[in-house]
Design a protein around this motif. Structure first.
Motif, PDB file in Angstrom:
ATOM      1  N   ILE A 164      41.933  30.021  40.571  1.00 14.23           N
ATOM      2  CA  ILE A 164      43.334  30.186  40.564  1.00 14.23           C
ATOM      3  C   ILE A 164      44.132  28.790  40.765  1.00 14.23           C
ATOM      4  CG2 ILE A 164      45.590  30.881  41.687  1.00 14.23           C
ATOM      5  CD1 ILE A 164      43.859  33.338  42.672  1.00 14.23           C
ATOM      6  N   GLU A 165      43.409  28.095  41.590  1.00 17.37           N
ATOM      7  CA  GLU A 165      44.188  26.462  41.614  1.00 17.37           C
ATOM      8  C   GLU A 165      43.682  25.460  40.431  1.00 17.37           C
ATOM      9  OE1 GLU A 165      43.335  22.743  44.531  1.00 17.37           O
ATOM     10  OE2 GLU A 165      42.114  24.138  44.842  1.00 17.37           O
ATOM     11  N   ASN A 166      42.584  25.886  39.804  1.00 20.51           N
ATOM     12  CA  ASN A 166      42.158  25.193  38.586  1.00 20.51           C
ATOM     13  C   ASN A 166      43.111  25.585  37.570  1.00 20.51           C
ATOM     14  OD1 ASN A 166      40.157  23.731  39.957  1.00 20.51           O
ATOM     15  ND2 ASN A 166      38.782  25.283  38.943  1.00 20.51           N
ATOM     16  N   TYR A 167      43.515  26.662  37.305  1.00 19.45           N
ATOM     17  CA  TYR A 167      44.206  27.389  36.073  1.00 19.45           C
ATOM     18  C   TYR A 167      45.553  26.771  36.447  1.00 19.45           C
ATOM     19  CZ  TYR A 167      46.560  30.240  32.824  1.00 19.45           C
ATOM     20  OH  TYR A 167      47.232  30.644  31.684  1.00 19.45           O
ATOM     21  N   GLU A 168      46.376  26.953  37.514  1.00 17.16           N
ATOM     22  CA  GLU A 168      47.504  26.459  37.987  1.00 17.16           C
ATOM     23  C   GLU A 168      48.031  25.224  37.831  1.00 17.16           C
ATOM     24  OE1 GLU A 168      48.734  28.472  41.532  1.00 17.16           O
ATOM     25  OE2 GLU A 168      48.929  30.497  40.733  1.00 17.16           O
ATOM     26  N   GLU A 169      46.704  24.263  38.411  1.00 15.18           N
ATOM     27  CA  GLU A 169      46.910  22.828  38.003  1.00 15.18           C
ATOM     28  C   GLU A 169      46.879  22.406  36.629  1.00 15.18           C
ATOM     29  OE1 GLU A 169      43.807  20.826  40.244  1.00 15.18           O
ATOM     30  OE2 GLU A 169      44.791  21.133  42.254  1.00 15.18           O
ATOM     31  N   ALA A 170      46.172  22.986  35.621  1.00  7.25           N
ATOM     32  CA  ALA A 170      46.172  22.819  34.198  1.00  7.25           C
ATOM     33  C   ALA A 170      47.365  23.091  33.655  1.00  7.25           C
ATOM     34  CB  ALA A 170      44.933  23.376  33.650  1.00  7.25           C
TER      35      ALA A 170
ATOM     36  N   TYR B 210      42.151  33.800  35.159  1.00  8.85           N
ATOM     37  CA  TYR B 210      43.279  33.759  36.248  1.00  8.85           C
ATOM     38  C   TYR B 210      43.756  34.983  36.582  1.00  8.85           C
ATOM     39  CZ  TYR B 210      47.696  32.067  37.823  1.00  8.85           C
ATOM     40  OH  TYR B 210      48.933  31.951  38.399  1.00  8.85           O
ATOM     41  N   VAL B 211      44.221  36.144  35.729  1.00  9.97           N
ATOM     42  CA  VAL B 211      44.675  37.251  36.178  1.00  9.97           C
ATOM     43  C   VAL B 211      43.736  37.868  36.856  1.00  9.97           C
ATOM     44  CG1 VAL B 211      45.360  39.434  35.189  1.00  9.97           C
ATOM     45  CG2 VAL B 211      46.233  37.252  34.042  1.00  9.97           C
ATOM     46  N   ASN B 212      42.334  38.098  36.403  1.00  6.24           N
ATOM     47  CA  ASN B 212      41.485  38.612  37.456  1.00  6.24           C
ATOM     48  C   ASN B 212      41.091  37.905  38.495  1.00  6.24           C
ATOM     49  OD1 ASN B 212      40.830  40.272  34.833  1.00  6.24           O
ATOM     50  ND2 ASN B 212      39.112  39.261  34.461  1.00  6.24           N
ATOM     51  N   ALA B 213      41.242  36.689  38.694  1.00  4.99           N
ATOM     52  CA  ALA B 213      41.094  36.343  40.164  1.00  4.99           C
ATOM     53  C   ALA B 213      42.392  36.676  41.023  1.00  4.99           C
ATOM     54  CB  ALA B 213      41.066  34.654  39.899  1.00  4.99           C
ATOM     55  N   ILE B 214      43.488  36.483  40.509  1.00  7.08           N
ATOM     56  CA  ILE B 214      44.850  36.966  41.267  1.00  7.08           C
ATOM     57  C   ILE B 214      44.413  38.439  41.811  1.00  7.08           C
ATOM     58  CG2 ILE B 214      47.226  37.521  41.262  1.00  7.08           C
ATOM     59  CD1 ILE B 214      47.550  35.038  39.338  1.00  7.08           C
ATOM     60  N   ILE B 215      44.342  39.142  40.971  1.00  2.37           N
ATOM     61  CA  ILE B 215      44.073  40.727  41.421  1.00  2.37           C
ATOM     62  C   ILE B 215      42.885  40.900  42.395  1.00  2.37           C
ATOM     63  CG2 ILE B 215      43.142  42.753  40.768  1.00  2.37           C
ATOM     64  CD1 ILE B 215      44.434  42.291  37.805  1.00  2.37           C
ATOM     65  N   ARG B 216      41.730  40.243  42.320  1.00  3.71           N
ATOM     66  CA  ARG B 216      40.814  39.996  43.243  1.00  3.71           C
ATOM     67  C   ARG B 216      41.126  39.380  44.756  1.00  3.71           C
ATOM     68  NH1 ARG B 216      37.258  43.119  45.612  1.00  3.71           N
ATOM     69  NH2 ARG B 216      35.626  41.870  46.467  1.00  3.71           N
ATOM     70  N   LEU B 217      41.887  38.407  44.379  1.00  4.39           N
ATOM     71  CA  LEU B 217      42.499  37.655  45.563  1.00  4.39           C
ATOM     72  C   LEU B 217      43.200  38.833  46.574  1.00  4.39           C
ATOM     73  CD1 LEU B 217      42.777  34.972  47.471  1.00  4.39           C
ATOM     74  CD2 LEU B 217      44.972  34.674  46.037  1.00  4.39           C
ATOM     75  N   ASP B 218      44.089  39.533  45.786  1.00  2.60           N
ATOM     76  CA  ASP B 218      44.761  40.264  46.774  1.00  2.60           C
ATOM     77  C   ASP B 218      44.066  41.527  47.241  1.00  2.60           C
ATOM     78  OD1 ASP B 218      47.594  41.384  47.268  1.00  2.60           O
ATOM     79  OD2 ASP B 218      46.993  43.239  45.677  1.00  2.60           O
TER      80      ASP B 218
ATOM     81  N   VAL C 176      36.819  31.971  48.539  1.00  3.71           N
ATOM     82  CA  VAL C 176      37.056  30.628  48.198  1.00  3.71           C
ATOM     83  C   VAL C 176      36.896  30.238  46.852  1.00  3.71           C
ATOM     84  CG1 VAL C 176      35.909  28.307  48.566  1.00  3.71           C
ATOM     85  CG2 VAL C 176      36.426  29.913  50.398  1.00  3.71           C
ATOM     86  N   GLU C 177      36.046  30.931  46.279  1.00  2.00           N
ATOM     87  CA  GLU C 177      35.808  30.958  44.698  1.00  2.00           C
ATOM     88  C   GLU C 177      36.844  31.278  43.813  1.00  2.00           C
ATOM     89  OE1 GLU C 177      32.542  32.971  41.537  1.00  2.00           O
ATOM     90  OE2 GLU C 177      31.759  32.391  43.772  1.00  2.00           O
ATOM     91  N   VAL C 178      37.369  32.414  44.205  1.00  2.00           N
ATOM     92  CA  VAL C 178      38.462  33.104  43.491  1.00  2.00           C
ATOM     93  C   VAL C 178      39.743  32.011  43.696  1.00  2.00           C
ATOM     94  CG1 VAL C 178      40.381  35.014  43.541  1.00  2.00           C
ATOM     95  CG2 VAL C 178      37.849  35.372  43.654  1.00  2.00           C
TER      96      VAL C 178
END
Length: 119
Positions: free
Chosen positions: A44-50, A9-17, A38-40
């Motif tokens: 993020i969406e999957n983690y936040e929904e959970a 999740y953290v890695n995805a947020i950094i990459r999204l930025d 889209v993949e990133v």
């Protein structure tokens, strides 16, 4: 839906930025960075929904929101729903369950989703 770890999740947020700085509205949808975006975003969406689910608002919250949006006072709402102001107070304070007639009126006149009414 794939389970996502906190580190992913953290890695995805950094990459999204970083991706948001590199692409714009003119980037084609099949561009590799757009596909990665889209993949990133999905990660993020999957983690936040959970981990941070957003539940439905309560019926009382929705009624008060609609009253605010429509500029209604309790007596105005009572007139609109064809009931008394004291009955509206009982509904809003949780002292009385709504009737089927009031539930229908809330849905039709205040456009409150039936899922919220029935919860």
């Amino acid at each position: 839906m794939k389970l996502v770890t906190h580190q992913e999740y953290v890695n995805a947020i950094i990459r999204l930025d970083l991706l948001l700085k590199e692409i714009d509205n003119k980037t084609s949808e099949d561009h590799p960075q757009m596909l990665e975006l889209v993949e990133v975003s999905d990660i993020i969406e999957n983690y936040e929904e959970a981990h941070f689910p957003i539940g439905l608002p309560t019926l009382q919250e929705m009624i008060e929101l609609r009253m605010f949006e429509m500029g209604l006072k309790r007596k105005d709402l009572a007139t609109l729903l064809n009931t008394s102001a004291s009955r509206i107070s009982e509904y809003l304070n949780g002292k009385r369950e709504i009737t089927l007639t009031i539930a229908k009126a809330l849905h039709q006149k205040l456009n409150i989703d039936s899922d919220i009414i029935l919860q």
